[in-house]
Each structure stands twice: as structure tokens, then as C-alpha cells.
Motif scaffolding. Structure first.
Motif, PDB file in Angstrom:
ATOM      1  N   MET A 169     107.348 -76.147   9.738  1.00 26.68           N
ATOM      2  CA  MET A 169     106.976 -77.017  10.856  1.00 26.68           C
ATOM      3  C   MET A 169     107.945 -76.854  12.017  1.00 26.68           C
ATOM      4  O   MET A 169     109.131 -76.698  11.832  1.00 26.68           O
ATOM      5  CB  MET A 169     107.002 -78.467  10.380  1.00 26.68           C
ATOM      6  N   SER A 170     107.431 -76.878  13.234  1.00 27.57           N
ATOM      7  CA  SER A 170     108.296 -76.810  14.414  1.00 27.57           C
ATOM      8  C   SER A 170     108.150 -78.111  15.203  1.00 27.57           C
ATOM      9  O   SER A 170     107.321 -78.950  14.882  1.00 27.57           O
ATOM     10  CB  SER A 170     107.869 -75.636  15.300  1.00 27.57           C
ATOM     11  N   ASN A 171     108.972 -78.259  16.213  1.00 28.73           N
ATOM     12  CA  ASN A 171     108.852 -79.423  17.091  1.00 28.73           C
ATOM     13  C   ASN A 171     108.160 -79.054  18.393  1.00 28.73           C
ATOM     14  O   ASN A 171     108.299 -79.748  19.395  1.00 28.73           O
ATOM     15  CB  ASN A 171     110.233 -80.023  17.372  1.00 28.73           C
ATOM     16  N   ASP A 172     107.425 -77.936  18.375  1.00 28.72           N
ATOM     17  CA  ASP A 172     106.777 -77.464  19.587  1.00 28.72           C
ATOM     18  C   ASP A 172     105.542 -78.318  19.929  1.00 28.72           C
ATOM     19  O   ASP A 172     104.938 -78.957  19.064  1.00 28.72           O
ATOM     20  CB  ASP A 172     106.339 -76.003  19.421  1.00 28.72           C
ATOM     21  N   VAL A 173     105.216 -78.280  21.199  1.00 31.17           N
ATOM     22  CA  VAL A 173     104.020 -78.972  21.674  1.00 31.17           C
ATOM     23  C   VAL A 173     103.074 -77.924  22.251  1.00 31.17           C
ATOM     24  O   VAL A 173     103.400 -77.246  23.230  1.00 31.17           O
ATOM     25  CB  VAL A 173     104.370 -80.033  22.752  1.00 31.17           C
ATOM     26  N   PHE A 174     101.933 -77.770  21.623  1.00 33.75           N
ATOM     27  CA  PHE A 174     100.932 -76.814  22.081  1.00 33.75           C
ATOM     28  C   PHE A 174      99.990 -77.487  23.071  1.00 33.75           C
ATOM     29  O   PHE A 174      99.611 -78.649  22.894  1.00 33.75           O
ATOM     30  CB  PHE A 174     100.090 -76.330  20.885  1.00 33.75           C
ATOM     31  N   VAL A 175      99.604 -76.740  24.077  1.00 37.08           N
ATOM     32  CA  VAL A 175      98.568 -77.216  24.997  1.00 37.08           C
ATOM     33  C   VAL A 175      97.409 -76.228  24.943  1.00 37.08           C
ATOM     34  O   VAL A 175      97.590 -75.040  25.234  1.00 37.08           O
ATOM     35  CB  VAL A 175      99.090 -77.303  26.451  1.00 37.08           C
ATOM     36  N   ALA A 227     108.131 -82.136  24.586  1.00 41.55           N
ATOM     37  CA  ALA A 227     108.918 -81.114  23.885  1.00 41.55           C
ATOM     38  C   ALA A 227     110.408 -81.399  24.044  1.00 41.55           C
ATOM     39  O   ALA A 227     111.198 -81.233  23.109  1.00 41.55           O
ATOM     40  CB  ALA A 227     108.572 -79.721  24.418  1.00 41.55           C
ATOM     41  N   LYS A 228     110.776 -81.843  25.234  1.00 39.55           N
ATOM     42  CA  LYS A 228     112.186 -82.165  25.495  1.00 39.55           C
ATOM     43  C   LYS A 228     112.625 -83.304  24.565  1.00 39.55           C
ATOM     44  O   LYS A 228     113.684 -83.234  23.943  1.00 39.55           O
ATOM     45  CB  LYS A 228     112.330 -82.580  26.956  1.00 39.55           C
ATOM     46  N   ALA A 229     111.779 -84.321  24.448  1.00 36.55           N
ATOM     47  CA  ALA A 229     112.122 -85.473  23.602  1.00 36.55           C
ATOM     48  C   ALA A 229     112.141 -85.100  22.121  1.00 36.55           C
ATOM     49  O   ALA A 229     112.885 -85.680  21.329  1.00 36.55           O
ATOM     50  CB  ALA A 229     111.148 -86.611  23.862  1.00 36.55           C
ATOM     51  N   LEU A 230     111.318 -84.121  21.740  1.00 34.49           N
ATOM     52  CA  LEU A 230     111.204 -83.742  20.322  1.00 34.49           C
ATOM     53  C   LEU A 230     112.162 -82.614  19.950  1.00 34.49           C
ATOM     54  O   LEU A 230     112.330 -82.298  18.756  1.00 34.49           O
ATOM     55  CB  LEU A 230     109.762 -83.301  20.012  1.00 34.49           C
ATOM     56  N   ALA A 259     102.406 -74.135  13.176  1.00 36.68           N
ATOM     57  CA  ALA A 259     102.669 -75.531  12.780  1.00 36.68           C
ATOM     58  C   ALA A 259     103.376 -76.359  13.852  1.00 36.68           C
ATOM     59  O   ALA A 259     104.484 -76.857  13.629  1.00 36.68           O
ATOM     60  CB  ALA A 259     103.455 -75.574  11.475  1.00 36.68           C
ATOM     61  N   PRO A 260     102.776 -76.496  15.041  1.00 36.50           N
ATOM     62  CA  PRO A 260     103.412 -77.315  16.076  1.00 36.50           C
ATOM     63  C   PRO A 260     103.407 -78.796  15.695  1.00 36.50           C
ATOM     64  O   PRO A 260     102.636 -79.224  14.838  1.00 36.50           O
ATOM     65  CB  PRO A 260     102.532 -77.084  17.311  1.00 36.50           C
ATOM     66  N   ARG A 261     104.286 -79.555  16.341  1.00 36.95           N
ATOM     67  CA  ARG A 261     104.363 -81.000  16.089  1.00 36.95           C
ATOM     68  C   ARG A 261     103.181 -81.718  16.734  1.00 36.95           C
ATOM     69  O   ARG A 261     102.653 -82.681  16.191  1.00 36.95           O
ATOM     70  CB  ARG A 261     105.697 -81.524  16.661  1.00 36.95           C
ATOM     71  N   VAL A 262     102.825 -81.260  17.955  1.00 38.31           N
ATOM     72  CA  VAL A 262     101.725 -81.886  18.691  1.00 38.31           C
ATOM     73  C   VAL A 262     100.814 -80.800  19.267  1.00 38.31           C
ATOM     74  O   VAL A 262     101.299 -79.763  19.719  1.00 38.31           O
ATOM     75  CB  VAL A 262     102.259 -82.754  19.873  1.00 38.31           C
TER      76      VAL A 262
END
Lengths: 315, 251
Positions: A1-7, A31-34, A85-88
Motif C-alpha cells: 500500500m502507498s499513500n499516493d492519491v490517484f486522480v 497527498a501532502k497531508a498523507l 495500491a494508492p490510498r485514495v
């Protein structure tokens, strides 16, 4: 799992929609907050993708993806999300995003929060404000688990923060795209001939409250007196009372007239998307709790027919 | 052609929506048929009329009051109606989609239609989820569906009046935005006749799925602004609006 945010960005005819930039801007903040990266995902070749302010951009370049195809796009996005496996994962709550977001949620068994007006990080977790029930209630929800899908209403975040020039990394489709059951045939552009409501300075816009096709004439009369054209919300068009060319909102047109006079429109988020930038918004509705009164400049809780007829006498 | 229409019974947004705890106070609201379901039923009946077949309408009975909607569907041309007796007004889209998918599995559907969205789809719409659970492709936002042999031609709406056409091999799931014709009117007498004569098949809910969303709060939106309200009789309201427009050079 990563803390990345996909758009999951959206494009039509080689042009990205505003909601894509809005989401990239929001993704950078999340992403900055995560403690992860904001990743713009572009599904489709033949589109200039170096336009986002994302930390990185992935472009899945395949001729089979040049036009939106819910089956193909779904498979590609599913494979990418499984692998990275992005976080969001941010989708637009739009004609294209709506085809994939909830499907992906059920496929992967991860939560989906739709009608999203805001997304934020609180205590390390993701919290989403969903504008549900036609805009009458806002639900604050926290998606459980390691990945959250969020489907965002267009116009919820500033687009500027997402605009940039990050170079896209082109990759081949991660899945085999032969044997699809769904095939794109053609794009049908709207037939001209009718009034162009986006070019009007004044609009009299009717909603479900107009009651029936026979009452459209009253709106036409009022519009004629004001030098305006008649536009409508989706239910009026779906009911066949006015043509599709008159529809304002998510699945219709975006308008920005000097005057937007609303007769019997409650103000669901889908409609607001198309008209909230109008210079002067006046709403007449019998429901004093209609969400439109939070957006309009002037409002009246009154019978639209009586007000319209009285206005006709005065003009 | 075997067409199944999955419907959603939802709290009416025409009235106030009281909140209890972190969700709608389901005991205090009226439940109505999702407005887009009228279009998906119409789309199904139009296809049946064009190429023959049967239309089965299936919904989750959340509060024991779904019969009306099913009788209406029959009066509009559905051949068979099924209710999943869940008795759970808070069932989310994932759970409803799972129950619906399990019920639809044995029906041999060539096409499954659902309304493109519903106002309470906080966790997404049932259409794409049913497709995922049944392993069928999904296409939403449809404005016309025509069938020839084993293939459907589907028109999907995009903003600004743009449409895209797709060919889809059966079976598939569609989220109907609008039928090519406005939903037909069913006279009250016909609905009443269906209520007296028709049989509603009952199915127990099978399978489990969850939205995976923890509800922290539900409340009317925090208004960032509010319209300046024009008070008075309709004539007074009209006079004030006309005056306002004239002062701004708009009338």
C-alpha cells in the motif's frame, strides 16, 4: 500500500475537463497531508497530457482507449489501482467517472464515497463530505480500509491548483484489450438550429415545478418580455417538455448569463454545476428549504405561476 | 429478450428529511421510486415492444411498502415483479446491489437496467455494482438502447448535448439516464387493477456486501450564503423582482 492519491482524469475530443484539474489540485493537498504523491492518471492516447501540476502523470497510451469506453477504461484503471495500491482514488462524479467509480468499488471490495463536495485528511484518515439527497443533506463519511474511492462533484475545488506541465510517463495498457464486449462506434454532436443558451445574457429557467409541457408557454412569454431565452433543469428535458439543447447542468450545458431567473428549480448539485456562476440568480420555489436558496442572490417562497403572471402584467 | 430492471426505493426529497443519529430518520420519511427508475422501466418496455420478450422488475423492499411501485411497473408494461424482503431501511447501495445481483443471477437476463443514479447513492449507484457482482460490463448515462440479435446499440449522453454510440454484446448492465420517450402514464385504475390481480414474487435477501463507510455526521449543508428573500404576496414579489431587474438594467 502507498499513500499516493490517484486522480482519474477525463478528456473529450482531446481536451481535459475542468474537474480533472480541480481533482489534481485537491490530490496535491491530500497527498501532502498523507505523505504520498499526487498522481494524475490519463487513460487514452492522442491527448496532450503534460498539463497537470501533479507529482507525476501516468498516461496509458493505446489506440483502443482514444475514446471513452467504460469496459476498457474500467479494466485499465482496475489493473493500475491493484498494482499501485494508492490510498485514495479520485474520480469525477460525472458521465464518465460514474461509469467506473462504483463498479471499481464493488470489484475490489473497497469503499466509494460519491457526491463528494470535499475530501480532507483528519487524524491520518480520509473524511469525505457527500452532498446527498438532492443537496438537502450533507453526509460526513470516513471510508474504511486501505484504499478509498471518492467521486467528486465538478466545481468543488479550484482548477488553477491542478494546472501545470508535469511530463507524462507513457505506458502500454496493463491489460489485454482484445475481446471487449463494448465497442465505441461514433460521436454524435448536437444538431444546430435551436437557441444557443450559452450565448444568452438572460435566461428564464424552468424546473419540475413548471408542472407540464402546457405551462412552458408562460415561461416563453415571460422570457420574450425580458429579452431572454428559456432554459431548463434535467427533469423538464427528460420529460420531453423542452429539447435537450435547453438543458443546464451536469449532463447539459454550462451557462453564465447576467440574469438567471429560476422558476420551480430546487437546486440539486447537478444543476448548480451548470449555472452557479451566473451574475444575478433569482429563484422562485414553493419549498422554503430548497437548496437553491443557499446559492441564489434573491429568492421568494411563492407560487411560480402567480409570480410569473404578475410579472407579465408589469413588464 | 429477457430484460430485468433493478429499482431503488428511496426517501422522498420533496419533503423535509429529518435526521436521527448520523443518518436519515427513516421512520419519518416517505419512500418513493427513484425518479430515474421510471426511465429504466420505460426503456425496457420500449425494447420489449420493439423486439418482443419479457420485462421483470425487481427491487429491495426496505420498509414493507414497495408493492405500490411494483404495481405501477406492471401497469406500465412490466410482465413480472419481484421483491426482496429485506426490511432494512438503511441498507446501502452495496448491500442492495448484492441482494439484487443474487436475485437476478438465476433469471437469465439478456440486459439489466437500473436508474443511472439515485439521490441517496452516497456509496455509489447500484447499476455498476450489480454489473461487477454479475461480471457483466456496465454503461451508464444512456439515452437510447436498441437491440438487434445479440447486440445492443447504446447511446450515452455527454455534457453539452454530445452523444456517443456504442455497440455492446449481450448480456450487459445499463444505467439509464433517460428513455428515448418520456415515461408513459399509467392510469390509477390500471394500477389499482394490478394491485388486485397481480402476484408479487417474494425472494429472501441473499449475500452480503457493505459500503465500508463510517457515517460520522449527517446534517443540512452549512450554507455559505443565503438568498435575500423577497417577502409578500405573489404580486408584491413580482413587483419587487421587476423593480430589481429595472434597477440593474435587465428589464
Amino acid at each position: 500500500m502507498s499513500n499516493d492519491v490517484f486522480v482519474i482524469t477525463e478528456h473529450l475530443d482531446g481536451k481535459f475537463s475542468d474537474v480533472s484539474f480541480e481533482m489534481v489540485g485537491k490530490a496535491k493537498e491530500l497527498a501532502k497531508a498523507l505523505g504520498g504523491q499526487a498522481v494524475a492518471v490519463v487513460v487514452g492516447g492522442g491527448v496532450e497530457a503534460n498539463v497537470f501540476a501533479s507529482d507525476s502523470t501516468i498516461q496509458v497510451d493505446d489506440a483502443a482507449l482514444s475514446q471513452f469506453n467504460p469496459e476498457a477504461y474500467g479494466k485499465v484503471i482496475e489493473a493500475l489501482v491493484k498494482e499501485k495500491a494508492p490510498r485514495v482514488v479520485l474520480f469525477g462524479w460525472t458521465v464518465t467517472g460514474m461509469d467506473v467509480a462504483a463498479w471499481l468499488s464493488a470489484r475490489l471490495g473497497v469503499p466509494c464515497a460519491a457526491y463528494a463536495k470535499d475530501v480532507r485528511v483528519e487524524g491520518g484518515g480520509v473524511v469525505v463530505s457527500c452532498q446527498a439527497y438532492g443537496g438537502k443533506l450533507t453526509a460526513e463519511v470516513a471510508p474504511e480500509g486501505e484504499t478509498a474511492i471518492v467521486a467528486c462533484l465538478a466545481g468543488s475545488f479550484p482548477a488553477e491548483a491542478g494546472q501545470g506541465a508535469t511530463a507524462a510517463e507513457k505506458i502500454a495498457s496493463p491489460v489485454d484489450l482484445s475481446g471487449l464486449k463494448m465497442k465505441f462506434i461514433e460521436m454524435v454532436k448536437p444538431a444546430g438550429g435551436d437557441v444557443d443558451i450559452t450565448a444568452q445574457t438572460k435566461l428564464v429557467s424552468v424546473g419540475r415545478g413548471i408542472g407540464g409541457k402546457e405551462n412552458i408557454e408562460l415561461a416563453e412569454e415571460l422570457a420574450a418580455k425580458l429579452g431572454a431565452a428559456v432554459s431548463a433543469s434535467r427533469p423538464v428535458v427528460d420529460a420531453g417538455w423542452l429539447p435537450r439543447t435547453r438543458q443546464v447542468g451536469k449532463s447539459g450545458l454550462k451557462v453564465k448569463p447576467k440574469l438567471y431567473l429560476m422558476l420551480g428549480i430546487s437546486g440539486a448539485p447537478e444543476h448548480l454545476e451548470g449555472m452557479k456562476s451566473a451574475e444575478l440568480i433569482i429563484a422562485i420555489n414553493t419549498d422554503k428549504k430548497a437548496p437553491i436558496f443557499n446559492v441564489a442572490h434573491y429568492g421568494a417562497t411563492a407560487d411560480l405561476f402567480e409570480v410569473a403572471e404578475a410579472m407579465l402584467e408589469l413588464l | 429478450m429477457n430484460i430485468v430492471v433493478a429499482i431503488k426505493h428511496i426517501p422522498s426529497i420533496a419533503d423535509d428529511l429529518p435526521v436521527k443519529g448520523n443518518n436519515v430518520d427513516f421512520d419519518s420519511v416517505d419512500f418513493v421510486l427513484n425518479e430515474w427508475d421510471e426511465h429504466s422501466i420505460e426503456q425496457a418496455v420500449l425494447i420489449k415492444e420493439a423486439v418482443g420478450g419479457t420485462v421483470t422488475v425487481v427491487g429491495v423492499d426496505l420498509i414493507g411498502e414497495l408493492d405500490n411501485a411494483l404495481h405501477l411497473a406492471l401497469a406500465k408494461g412490466a410482465d413480472k415483479v419481484v421483491k426482496i424482503t429485506a426490511d432494512d431501511p438503511a441498507a446501502d447501495s452495496h448491500q442492495q446491489a448484492k441482494w439484487l445481483a443474487e436475485a437476478i443471477k438465476g433469471m437469465g437476463a439478456d440486459m439489466v437496467f437500473a436508474g443511472v443514479q439515485a439521490s441517496n447513492d452516497i456509496d455509489g449507484q447500484i447499476g455498476p455494482m450489480i454489473a461487477a457482482y454479475l461480471d457483466m460490463p456496465y454503461i451508464g448515462g444512456t439515452s437510447a438502447i436498441e437491440v438487434s440479435g445479440n447486440t445492443a446499440t447504446v447511446s450515452k449522453e455527454f455534457p453539452g448535448g454530445v452523444g456517443m454510440k456504442y455497440s455492446v454484446t449481450l448480456p450487459f448492465v445499463a444505467g439509464v439516464q433517460s428513455a428515448p420517450k418520456p415515461p408513459r402514464y399509467a392510469p390509477v385504475s390500471k394500477v389499482r387493477q394490478m394491485a388486485q390481480t397481480a402476484t408479487i414474487e417474494k425472494v429472501a435477501p441473499t449475500g452480503e456486501a457493505s459500503a465500508g463507510l463510517a457515517f460520522k455526521k449527517m446534517a443540512p449543508p452549512v450554507a455559505t450564503g443565503h438568498a435575500e428573500m423577497i417577502e409578500g404576496s405573489p404580486k408584491e414579489v413580482a413587483a419587487k423582482i421587476v423593480e430589481l431587474l429595472k434597477s440593474k438594467g435587465l428589464a
